[in-house]
Enzyme design. Sequence first.
Site, short mmCIF file in Angstrom:
data_model
loop_
_atom_site.label_atom_id
_atom_site.label_comp_id
_atom_site.label_asym_id
_atom_site.label_seq_id
_atom_site.Cartn_x
_atom_site.Cartn_y
_atom_site.Cartn_z
N ASN A 158 -12.83 -3.58 2.17
CA ASN A 158 -13.84 -2.52 2.18
C ASN A 158 -14.70 -2.76 0.94
OD1 ASN A 158 -12.71 -1.23 4.49
ND2 ASN A 158 -11.19 -0.28 3.17
N ASP B 170 0.86 -1.19 0.00
CA ASP B 170 0.00 0.00 0.00
C ASP B 170 0.90 1.24 0.00
OD1 ASP B 170 -1.75 2.17 0.87
OD2 ASP B 170 -3.16 0.61 1.49
N ILE B 171 0.64 2.19 -0.90
CA ILE B 171 1.49 3.39 -0.95
C ILE B 171 1.12 4.39 0.14
CG2 ILE B 171 2.07 3.14 -3.39
CD1 ILE B 171 0.06 5.46 -3.93
N GLN C 87 -14.41 2.15 0.84
CA GLN C 87 -13.63 1.67 -0.30
C GLN C 87 -13.29 2.88 -1.17
OE1 GLN C 87 -15.77 -0.65 -3.23
NE2 GLN C 87 -14.01 -1.99 -3.53
N HIS D 150 -9.90 -5.35 -3.44
CA HIS D 150 -8.56 -5.55 -2.88
C HIS D 150 -8.68 -5.87 -1.40
CE1 HIS D 150 -9.42 -1.23 -2.55
NE2 HIS D 150 -8.56 -1.16 -1.56
#
Length: 148
Positions: free
Chosen positions: A86, A29-30, A93, A99
Site C-alpha cells: 500500500n 502482522d499483528i 497505507q 512494508h
Amino acid sequence: MDCVFCAIAAGQLPAHQLFEDEHFLVILDIYPLRPAHVLIVSREHAPYLSDLSAAAREHLLTLAERVTRALRGSGYGSEGINLLINDGPAANQHVPHLHLHLIPRRSGDLAGGAWRVLTRFLPLGRQALQARLDAEAGMLRNALKRES
C-alpha cells in the site's frame, strides 16, 4: 518514536520477528487477514517505495520470494499468496513506512477475508490470536532458516 515500524526495528516495541538482514525485518502482522500473514518491513524509514534506497528495492523481491518459499514449505499459501504494498495514504497505507504484505490464500477464502478486513482492528479474541501468532512465528522462523 512516532513510527511503529522504526520502533520495532530499534527494538523498542515487540514483534513476532521471523528474520532480519541489513535492509529488512520479516515479522507477522499483528492484525492478520489470514493465518501466517507476514510483513517485510524496511529498516529505512521510507514512506513510499520510491523513497527506499536502490539497494533495498533491489533486494525486496528476492527476500519476498524466499519468504514465499518458507510460507509454502510450512503449509501456508500453497494455492496462492497476495504480495501487496500500500504505497501512500490513498492506497490504504496505515503506517507511513514501506512494508510488503505476504498474505497466504486458498480457494474460497474471500468471504472470510472480507469479514477480517472489516473486523481486524477490533480487540475480539486477541489472546487466542496471540497464541496462534506465537506458534506461527516459531514454525516460520525455522522454515526461513531452511531457505537460506
